[in-house]
Structures are given as structure tokens and as C-alpha cells.
Design an enzyme around this catalytic site. Structure first.
Site, mmCIF file in Angstrom:
data_model
loop_
_atom_site.group_PDB
_atom_site.id
_atom_site.type_symbol
_atom_site.label_atom_id
_atom_site.label_comp_id
_atom_site.label_asym_id
_atom_site.label_seq_id
_atom_site.Cartn_x
_atom_site.Cartn_y
_atom_site.Cartn_z
ATOM 1 N N LEU A 1 55.608 11.583 57.099
ATOM 2 C CA LEU A 1 56.742 11.002 57.809
ATOM 3 C C LEU A 1 57.092 9.670 57.159
ATOM 4 C CD1 LEU A 1 58.770 10.861 60.176
ATOM 5 C CD2 LEU A 1 56.972 9.709 61.499
ATOM 6 N N ASP B 1 49.364 -2.825 54.580
ATOM 7 C CA ASP B 1 50.527 -3.363 53.885
ATOM 8 C C ASP B 1 50.535 -2.789 52.471
ATOM 9 O OD1 ASP B 1 52.694 -5.122 53.223
ATOM 10 O OD2 ASP B 1 51.250 -6.464 52.289
ATOM 11 N N LYS B 2 51.639 -2.935 51.750
ATOM 12 C CA LYS B 2 51.710 -2.454 50.367
ATOM 13 C C LYS B 2 51.534 -3.580 49.355
ATOM 14 C CE LYS B 2 55.467 -1.921 48.042
ATOM 15 N NZ LYS B 2 55.157 -2.552 46.739
ATOM 16 N N LEU C 1 55.685 28.641 67.908
ATOM 17 C CA LEU C 1 56.761 28.953 66.979
ATOM 18 C C LEU C 1 57.412 30.279 67.328
ATOM 19 C CD1 LEU C 1 58.255 28.110 64.384
ATOM 20 C CD2 LEU C 1 56.550 29.385 63.090
ATOM 21 N N GLY D 1 62.865 0.797 59.103
ATOM 22 C CA GLY D 1 62.869 -0.175 60.188
ATOM 23 C C GLY D 1 64.034 0.011 61.139
#
Length: 1138
Positions: A715, A401-402, A1089, A719
Site C-alpha cells: 500500500l 523514516d527514509k 470472494l 499525505g
């Protein structure tokens, strides 16, 4: 009327919500108390009545306990019993289960104590015409309750009135949703007026009709009937348990949901049983060992049955075998079960209890560790699930969590730039002279310059803060912690905001002089606009537009100047330090320009259908041609050592993800400040709300990782996007891009989405181990979903701590918990498990090899009592001492060198090959002990005078003695550290066997239940026989020199097969972007690639360039509508043409 109002409110519910029941009650409550559950919280598993049956139920869910119970039943069957029908296995089984039950009781008592602390918190209810203090557990549905500033709500409450004249109160919900900005709630204006003094609560008669208990936090509908007046209730009037009252002196309300029916508890999942990876592997090996036991028993029974069938006529005269059973099939069955009983100890009965005792002791040392003790709050580490100790040493993913976990939830003004010059250093203000929310140090700043005046006036005026004076001290009440820091910074520089008058004009004190600023309009901040503006009339009668917001939004609106380029360079510099930036701009308006614009603004306000859209359009007209004043940099203060801890975790090969309910910008800022993100990393942002767009964004991100192989990627997913990405058709894309990224930040996620992310990784990568850490109730789902849950025991509620497996006071303590305690617990416990199987196989194998000389007839070798207490008395304590006290290296080295953690991360000590090497060693050592002892005792005489050879019972005493010596000395050899007491216990364990053997065979009377009739005097004869000591020397030599020879043999075979260095059972994280990625993988990605179509290759390069854009650190915590007493009055004043 009521039905109509209730239906109107119900129509506003979300389409996904289903509430099947309703709740109706009267005040005062006339229903019996049993109608509603009490406000007691319970997270424990047992109570006085359920402990024994539930614990027995859990105990016999363990396969080993069921196995030994079956063995006890077999031991009482005369035809196959090897213990004269006495269930000797029950003694150790009862001991094992008792110790396990005591351990469960002690750990559950800790949960009860934590529950009691929560239930015993104090609040006030209205009783007997006064406010009476009661504990939370005494609160009932229908109680009228009073909550004061900074207190937590004990239940879900309908607000009736507050200390604010308009019934408004502010609540902090970071414990629920992780958001740091304050929310506002308001009482119905009728209840605010009706309950104008406390006496109105006495004798109140009312009825509440509302939804039944449900987990939907953002939904509530109901009706309150007072004096035949029906009032509509909505989420605006519902105060949830788990949130706290801020910026408001008090509120009163009616309790509607209590205890486990409160919304926070309905959103908290039940704790699930967790087993460590090591235990799961151990259970598999138990099954394999059991099959090995079955194979040996089948072989021995078949051998005897064949021999019986071939030899019964030849041995009739002296063995009388035909008097037993003539049928070879029956003989096979009887011998099979006889050998099963002989090999009872093949599965170590003491393993589970030894492991639980060890883990319990390890947990005590974790809680006693002074380096995990946080002195400012007197908070030690807590262990609530000691069965996961070794799991801490095998973590592949950390989900954090932050708010409150990485950060302190304190915003501090640190730096700013004016006129292209940056001010502020990395020094800190001494605590004794520091003012709240400001930590600025720079002697070069001249606050008397004209540029500084405009900048500081902007800080003092462009906000929605209101004030309250208490005891002669002015307190700022802000819904946004960023605004609180900016206003305090203005105060620090001598531009103090004093408050607002009845016309909402601002009163400032600038350089000791009173200054009045006339506020004309306020255009609030929201996540779409990413900016906020106030229109003010300055003391010199000039009209100014003061605008602050995101650099990306304001840059196109700023007039060209020489200061833009250096200012943006400073923004990037601040962003790389993890500071939250805001750009400050202004514009002068003539009176005619303002009047023309204000007329349009007034028309927009009167449009009740499209008000927000019209206001945004009109605002664009004055938020252009802006003059750049500068930019600010605010620090969202991190907890101690957070950046260093995260870097250490990543150096060890652990993936760190941050899951927060905060905004994208806030999460990215924290990522920079805690070293999770660096300026070299490429940020892939997925934030669309439509399925097709989310899929396209993920595909672009994957193409970018292919085009930029070798680079590091982040990334960032919201939500809303996550809801779409979790669909089955898109989930593979999500998994692929997370594998290709070094860091993942999930923003604006709900508590359930946090859990879903953890489950996604846990279920898709079954061999990895996850850890979730958080401090609030919104983290409970995530904590329970992970393999290991850590609760931050801070100043907030204890919901996360109660649901966690471990609790610490600081995020940085995770480093010592994992890299010292976790790593060492894994090393010791893995060795303990292997050793327990080793010693039991070593004890059983001489019986098997002796069977070669007794045609596998099931002849007893050991005395049954010494055999059954082998694991309890002779080979138990030394390994416990090892598993609790052994130390491979100094703990400081483990804390400072992350490479040591790979021991558990790669599962090197408990693999299939490692486990069966221990078993192979035991089999060979058992053969050596049996053959040497048999030849020394039964084929060669030890008596010089008579030449008499000793019996097999002397051989039996010697074999078990040698087994006990070997298994105890082996602990000494593989231990890294020795204490006087550890060596003493090894010696005592060995001597205790010979003492107990002497008691049974020498001193106690001969009796069948003691199994000592034939073995009388065998212990003394063993000591008198000099061959016994020669056997000891030979066994010691062959057993302890056998292991190095085995290692060399296996290594030689691997060399011949070309497999040198291959570790088949190591399970590595499947992350393509690991720092230690192999060259072959890079070549593979290059090949992929190059095989892409030309258009995809160009598209990949294009998206890669887009994601590589620079970052300038914008973040602002706040939303529109949270200061209605200011903004609504201004809107009303403007709309009527005041």
C-alpha cells in the site's frame, strides 16, 4: 501603511492557521531580557529544585509504593501491629525508593548532557563592531547573527543578506520535512543592498513586527521597519532552526524566535511516560495478587471470628479472650488487618527496584556492546529509557523514516542504457580513486561513439546547476541531488560542465576542448509534468530540445524505434535493483520552428494570471516527436546492511512501514532497493486529495486483495490522501487495507501525520507493540508516539536522538538491538517478575498453613527483622545476576535465526496462565515446607537423651531457611549459564540468612524491638536437631520434583479436553497477509470472494490487473523555482524578446 501591508500578508495564510498573538521588538533590543525566553533547549525532567518533590510524586504514582506506605501506617497501630508498633517496612521501602531515585537521576543526567551539547554549539553574533563567537544558549531575540556554509541555524532567523549578490541562499530541510532537495530562501532586495558591508550592522535602528510564536512551519508574516522604510516579511525570508545552510558561503539575519518558541520545538511534542507491555501486564497481576491476599485475609479473619464466637466461654480460663474484645465483628476487623500485615510480603516490595536495577545494568551492557558501536563517527549506542528494554523484544510494527535512516542521502550514478545496450556492473569503484556522486564500473563502454556523444552532452547540458570557483576548484551548486549525480557522471566521462557566463550560456570542456552551449529556454521540472527540458543551440548551430523525465510521461512522446523495448526492459531491471531512473530524449528544431514556438512561449510568460498553465500547454508542442537517447540509473545510497535487516525483520513476522516526506516515486524506489518491495508484489496506490476519491481507491484496493489472495500487496498512500482517510467514516477502510497488505509506504507525510499513523495502529491494536526509528526533527513526533522510539545518531542534528528512548548510529543495528538485547531482556525480565512473585508467595504461604494449627489467630511465625529483609539480603542478588548475565543461546544464533524472536513476539513467557502456574507452584511448595518442618520439629523429638521436642521458634528458623534454600536453588536450576560468582552469590545468600538469624537469636541481647525474646537459641537448636537435615532432603525432593509433575498433570488435562497445543494467552498480530497465514484463513477469504456479486468480482479482477503493472523506477528530486538566479533571468530575457 503598515496595517495595510500586514493585512495583505495575513490574507495569504492558510485557512486552518490561527495566530492569536503578535511580537514586536526593536533593534537594538530595549525590552528587558525576560520578555523573551532564552535559546536554551531542555528535554530533562528534573532540575536541582524540582528533583526531590517531582521524583517523590512519580514514585508514589506506583501502586506498590502506595501499598507499602499504607502498610507502614498500619504497623504503628498497636491493636493490629505485629511488629510492636515499629514500622519495619519503612527500611526496605526507603531503600527501594532511594535506588529508584538514583536511577532516575543518572538517566536524567544523560538528557541534560545531550541538551548541553546542543546548547553549547557555536555561532557568531554582531557585538562591539565585530563578529563574536558565542554559544547557542547565549543567542537572544533581536541579535544579528551570521551563519556560515554547512552550519545549522541556532534559532529562527529573518535573513537580511547573503554572500550571493541577489540575496539568495540554499537550505537543507531534510531534518525538518525529510526532503532531500535543497530549498532556496532570499533576503529582501532592500536589506541585501542596505547591508552591503558589515559596518552597516553597527548602530542599526529597526523594528520588527511579526506573528507570535506558533508551530506553523510554512507560514510567516511580518514587517521590518528600517529608516522609516517598511518592508514586508514572509516565509521566503524565514530560516528555521533545524535546517542548515548549503551552497552559500554565509548569511546574516535577525533572531525572531528562540529556544522552545522556535517552530521546530513547538512542533516537537513533550516526551510522554512510556511503560512496557510486560510492566502493564505485571501491574494487572499485582492487582490480582492483592485481591488474592484480600481473599486469604478475609478467610483467616472470618475463621478466627467464628471460632472466637463459638469458643470464648470454653477458653476463658487460659486464653482470657474476653479481656480483649467481645464483639466478633471487631475481632474480624482486627484479625483482617493483622493478617494483612502478616502478608505484607505477598506483594514483593523489592520487585520494582530489582527490575529497575536490572534494566539499568542491561542498559549499560547495551551501550557497551561493541557491535552497536560505529567507529567512523565514534558513536556508541545510547539508552535513555531503560524501562523499555524488554519492549524491544516484543515489537510487532516498525515505522521507519527514509532519508538519513535507511539512506545516506548520497546519490550516485551507477548504470545507464544507450541504444538498447545496458552499461554498468554491480562492482564498486575503489574509494581511493572514486569521485563524488559516481560509482560506475564497466570497461565495455565506448564514450567516443556518436550515440554516446549525444547522451553525454545531454547529461552535461540538461540541468539547472550553477557553479562557484573556490581555490581553483569548481563547485557544483544544485537544488536536486539527482542533477548533481548526472552532471558529475558527465564530468566522469569527459564532458565537464565548467559554469555559465553572464549571458547564462554553458561552458563545457569536452575531451579537453572548450565548448560553449547557448541556453535559449529552461522549462523546469515539477511533480505534475514529471519532466524537464532545456532548449539549447549547439556549437554546430543546431537547436535542440533536451528533455528528461519519467518513462510513463515520455513514452507517448517518443518516436518509434527498435531501442524502446530493450530500454524499457533495462528500466524494469534497474527498478528491481532499487535504482532511480530517468529517460533522456532530444529533438532537433529548425530556426523557424523555434522562433514560432518561442513567440508562443513568450506570450505565455507574459500572462501573469495563468502563466504556469500556459507554459505547460506551450511546452507540449516541443516535447513531442522526441528521439530516445537512453536512460540513467542513480542509486540513492543505502546505509550498510539495510536490505538484510529489513528482510530479517519481516522473516520474524514484524511489519515494516516506511513513512517519509519524500515523493511517491522516491519512496517506491527505496522500497525496491532495501528489499521491502519486490517485483512480485502488487502495488496499491492511494493518492487522491478528495474524500470520495480516496474512499473509492481504498475500496478498490480491498477488492484487489480479495481477488489476489495468496499474493503480496504493497500500500502506497500520500499525505493528502491520508488526511481524508483518517476521517472516522473512512478509517475502517484504511485499517482493513493495511491489515491485508504486507508493506505500507506513506509518502509526502508531515511530521504530525507520521505520528498519526503510529497512533492509528497503536490505538486500534492495543495488544501490539510499535517501534519508530528516525534521524531528524521531523521524526520526533513519530518517535514519541510509538511504544519505543529509536533515534539515529548521525551527522545531522540531535533532535531525534534527544527525544528517543534508544539511539544507534545505523539502521542495521536495530537487528542486534531487538533480536539479541530485546529478546534476551524480555526473557530474563519476564522470568524475574514471575520469580519475585513466586518467592514472596512461597515465603508467605507457610504462615497461612501454620494458621491451621493456631485457628488463624495471627500468630507470628517469622522473626520480623529477618522477614522484612528477606527481599533485600537473602533473595535479591541471585536473580539480579541471572537477569543481567544469563544467556539462553549464543548471540550469533539469535542474530541469524529470526524464529527465536517469536518468544517475545507471541508473549510466551508472561501470560496469565504462565504467571499463575508460578503462584500455584509457590503455594504447593509452601505447604510442603510447612508440613514437613512442623512434623519434623514440633511432633518428633530430635534429642536422643531427653526426648525433648523443640519449640515453634526453632520450626520458624527452619521454615525460613528452607524457603531461602528453595528460592535460591531454583535460580540455579532455571539458569542457562553459570559463573563462579553467580554460584558463590547463591551460596552466600543462603549462608547469610543463617548468620543473621544466629546474630539475632544467639548473640544479641533479648529485646522486644529485636523480636528475639521467645526465640533465644533457636538457631543453634535447629542446627543440632538431625530432623532439620532430613527436612531439607525431603523438601528438596518434593519441591523440585513437583514442577515436572504439575506440567504433566496440566498436559494430561489438556489432552482430555482436546486442547493440547492451545496457547490461550498468546497475542498474535492481526495481519491477514502474514507469511505464516493459516489454511483456514485462506479458505475464509476464498469464501468471501466467491460470495461477492458478479460485478464486484469483475471490478476486483480489473483493479488487480491495473495494480499489477510493471515498475520502471522513475524518481527525481527537485521542484520548480529553486534556482531563481538562472530561471528568472532566462524568463526575463525571453519575455522582453532578447
Amino acid at each position: 501603511m503598515e496595517e495595510h501591508l500586514l493585512q495583505n500578508e495575513a490574507d495569504r495564510r492558510r485557512s486552518t492557521s490561527v495566530v492569536a498573538t503578535e511580537r514586536t521588538f526593536q533593534i537594538p533590543l530595549v525590552e528587558p531580557p525576560i520578555m523573551f525566553i532564552p535559546n536554551t533547549i531542555s528535554t530533562s525532567k528534573y532540575n536541582c529544585l524540582t528533583f526531590l518533590p517531582k521524583n517523590l510524586y512519580y514514585q508514589f504514582h506506583k501502586l506498590a509504593n502506595v501499598y507499602f506506605l499504607v502498610i507502614a501506617v498500619l504497623q504503628v497501630i498497636p491493636a493490629i501491629s505485629v511488629s510492636s508498633g515499629i514500622p519495619t517496612i519503612l527500611l526496605p521501602l526507603i531503600f527501594v525508593m532511594t535506588v529508584s531515585a538514583i536511577k532516575d537521576f543518572v538517566e536524567d543526567r544523560k538528557r541534560k548532557k545531550s541538551d548541553q551539547e546542543e546548547n553549547s554549539r557555536k555561532t557568531q553574533i554582531r557585538a562591539g563592531k565585530s563578529w563574536r563567537k558565542v554559544t547557542w544558549q547565549e543567542v537572544r531575540v533581536g541579535d544579528i547573527i551570521r551563519v556560515n556554509k554547512d552550519e545549522y541555524f541556532p534559532a529562527d532567523i529573518i535573513i537580511l543578506n547573503s554572500s550571493d549578490s541577489k540575496g539568495i541562499c540554499y537550505i537543507e530541510t531534510k531534518n525538518l520535512d525529510g526532503e532531500t532537495n535543497l530549498k532556496h530562501k532570499s533576503a529582501n532586495k532592500d536589506t541585501q543592498t542596505y547591508f552591503n558591508n558589515d559596518s552597516m550592522f553597527d548602530g542599526i535602528t529597526a523594528t520588527i513586527r511579526c506573528e507570535g510564536p506558533n508551530p506553523m512551519i510554512y507560514q510567516f508574516n511580518g514587517l521590518l521597519t528600517i529608516l522609516d522604510t517598511v518592508l514586508v516579511l514572509a516565509t521566503e525570508q524565514l530560516l528555521l532552526r533545524g535546517s542548515s545552510l548549503k551552497n552559500t558561503d554565509w548569511i546574516t539575519g535577525i533572531v525572531v524566535y528562540t529556544g522552545h518558541e522556535s517552530k521546530i520545538m513547538l512542533n516537537s511534542p513533550r516526551a510522554r511516560a512510556k511503560n512496557s507491555k510486560l510492566e502493564n501486564q505485571m501491574n494487572r497481576q499485582i492487582i490480582y495478587i492483592f485481591f488474592l491476599q484480600l481473599g486469604i485475609c478475609v478467610y483467616a479473619a472470618a475463621y478466627y471470628a467464628i471460632w472466637f464466637n463459638l469458643s470464648k466461654s470454653d477458653t476463658y480460663m487460659y486464653l482470657e479472650l474476653e479481656e480483649t474484645y467481645n464483639n466478633a465483628g471487631i475481632q474480624f476487623i482486627l484479625q483482617f488487618f493483622t493478617w494483612m500485615l502478616l502478608f505484607t510480603n505477598f506483594v514483593p516490595i523489592s520487585l520494582l527496584v530489582t527490575l529497575e536495577m536490572v534494566k539499568f545494568c542491561q542498559a549499560i551492557f547495551i551501550s557497551w556492546d561493541l557491535k552497536l558501536y560505529y567507529e567512523p563517527t565514534d558513536t556508541p549506542a545510547k539508552v535513555q529509557s531503560s524501562n523499555l528494554n524488554e519492549e524491544l523484544g516484543q515489537i510487532n510494527y516498525v515505522f521507519s523514516d527514509k532519508t538519513g535512516t535507511l539512506t545516506c542521502n548520497i546519490m550516485e550514478f551507477r548504470k545507464f542504457t544507450i541504444g538498447g545496450i545496458s552499461y554498468g556492473t554491480n562492482q564498486r569503484v575503489p574509494q581511493n580513486i572514486k569521485i563524488p556522486h559516481v560509482d560506475f564500473v564497466d570497461d565495455h563502454f565506448d564514450k567516443t561513439s556518436s550515440a554516446a556523444y549525444d547522451f553525454l552532452m545531454h547529461l552535461a547540458c540538461c540541468h539547472t546547476i550553477i557553479t562557484e570557483e573556490k581555490d581553483g576548484v569548481i563547485e557544483y551548486k544544485a537544488s536536486s541531488p539527482d542533477e548533481l549525480a548526472l552532471a558529475n557522471a558527465a564530468k566522469f566521462f569527459g564532458y565537464e560542465f565548467m559554469g555559465r557566463d553572464q549571458d547564462l550560456n554553458m561552458n563545457l570542456k569536452v575531451g579537453g576542448k572548450d565548448v560553449k552551449i547557448n541556453v535559449l529556454n529552461v522549462i523546469e521540472f515539477n511533480s505534475d509534468r514529471k519532466r524537464m527540458s532545456v532548449v539549447v543551440r549547439m556549437p554546430d548551430k543546431r537547436i535542440k530540445v533536451l528533455c528528461k523525465g519519467a518513462d510513463s510521461i515520455l513514452l507517448p512522446r517518443i518516436r518509434k524505434s527498435d531501442t524502446i523495448e530493450p530500454t524499457w526492459a533495462h528500466l524494469e531491471e534497474y527498478a528491481n535493483e532499487g535504482l532511480r531512473t530517468l529517460v533522456l530524449t532530444s529533438r532537433d528544431l529548425t530556426d523557424s520552428e523555434y522562433l514560432a514556438w518561442n513567440e508562443k512561449y513568450t506570450e505565455a510568460l507574459r500572462d501573469i494570471h495563468n502563466r504556469e498553465k500556459r507554459i505547460a500547454e506551450v511546452s507540449e508542442e516541443v516535447e513531442t516527436e522526441l528521439t530516445l537517447l537512453g536512460a540513467t540509473a542513480i542509486e540513492d545510497k543505502l546505509q550498510d546492511q539495510v536490505p538484510e535487516t529489513i528482510q530479517f525483520l519481516r522473516d520474524a513476522g514484524i511489519n515494516v512501514w516506511v513513512l517519509t516526506g519524500d515523493k511517491v516515486e522516491t519512496a517506491i524506489n527505496i522500497g525496491f532497493s532495501c528489499n521491502l518491495i519486490t517485483s512480485e508484489m502488487i502495488r496499491i496506490i492511494v493518492q487522491s486529495a478528495k474524500t470520495q476519491e480516496v474512499q473509492e481507491e481504498l475500496q478498490k484496493g480491498i477488492l484487489s486483495t480479495k481477488a489476489g489472495y495468496g499474493a503480496k500487496f504493497v500500500l502506497v498512500v500520500t499525505g493528502d490522501a491520508l488526511i481524508k482517510a483518517m476521517r472516522n467514516e473512512i478509517k475502517p477502510l484504511l485499517m482493513e487495507i493495511t491489515d491485508r497488505c504486507n508493506v505500507v509506504l506513506a509518502c509526502r507525510v508531515s511530521p504530525q501525520q507520521k505520528a498519526d499513523i503510529v497512533k492509528l495502529i497503536r490505538n486500534s491494536k492495543v495488544n501490539i507493540r510499535t517501534l519508530a526509528i528516525g534521524d531528524g526533527a521531523n521524526d520526533v513526533n513519530m518517535i514519541t508516539a510509538a511504544h519505543v522510539g529509536i533515534g539515529i545518531s548521525g551527522l545531522e542534528g540531535q533532535q531525534a536522538v534527544r527525544a528517543s528512548d534508544y539511539a544507534v548510529a545505523q539502521f542495521s543495528y536495530l537487528k542486534r538491538l531487538m533480536f539479541v538485547h530485546g529478546r534476551e531482556c524480555y526473557r530474563r525480565n519476564a522470568t524475574l517478575i514471575c520469580y519475585n512473585f513466586y518467592k514472596n508467595v512461597l515465603l508467605a504461604m507457610p504462615v497461612f498453613f501454620y494458621g491451621m494449627f493456631s485457628v488463624y489467630s495471627g500468630q507470628l511465625l517469622y522473626n520480623q527483622w529477618t522477614y522484612q529483609v528477606f527481599n533485600l539480603l537473602f533473595a535479591s542478588l541471585p536473580i539480579v545476576i541471572y537477569a543481567v548475565f544469563d544467556k539462553e543461546t549464543e548471540y550469533e544464533i539469535l542474530e541469524n535465526d529470526s524464529k527465536h524472536y517469536k518468544l517475545g513476539l507471541r508473549g510466551r513467557l508472561f501470560t496469565t496462565s504462565a504467571f499463575w502456574f508460578w503462584i500455584l507452584e509457590a503455594v504447593l511448595q509452601g505447604m510442603v515446607i510447612c508440613m514437613i518442618s512442623l512434623n519434623a520439629i514440633c511432633t518428633v523429638s530430635g534429642e536422643w537423651e531427653s526426648g525433648r521436642m523443640d519449640s515453634m521458634y526453632v520450626f520458624s528458623v527452619l521454615v525460613m531457611g528452607l524457603v531461602i534454600i528453595v528460592v535460591n536453588v531454583k535460580i540455579v536450576l532455571f539458569s542457562y549459564i553459570h559463573f563462579w560468582f553467580s554460584l558463590a552469590i547463591v551460596a552466600i545468600s543462603i549462608l547469610l540468612y543463617f548468620f543473621v538469624s544466629a546474630i539475632i537469636t544467639e548473640w544479641l541481647p533479648m529485646a522486644s524491638y529485636l523480636d528475639n525474646y521467645d526465640s533465644n537459641n533457636s538457631t543453634s537448636r535447629m542446627f543440632k536437631n538431625p530432623n532439620s537435615y532430613l527436612s531439607l532432603i525431603l523438601v528438596t525432593y518434593f519441591c523440585f520434583f513437583l514442577t515436572p509433575l504439575l506440567y504433566k498433570s496440566i498436559e494430561f488435562v489438556n489432552v482430555l479436553r482436546g486442547k493440547l497445543g492451545k496457547v490461550a494467552d498468546v497475542e498474535l498480530p492481526e495481519n491477514l497477509s502474514e507469511m505464516d497465514i493459516e489454511e483456514e484463513e485462506e479458505e475464509t477469504r476464498d469464501k468471501v470472494l466467491n460470495e461477492l456479486p458478479i460485478e464486484d468480482k469483475l471490478k476486483a479482477q480489473e483493479t488487480l490487473n491495473y495494480f499489477r503493472r510493471s515498475y520502471t523506477g522513475f524518481a527525481f528530486s527537485g521542484d520548480a523555482g529553486h534556482v531563481p538566479q538562472l530561471t528568472e533571468n532566462l524568463i526575463h530575457r525571453t519575455s522582453i524578446g532578447w
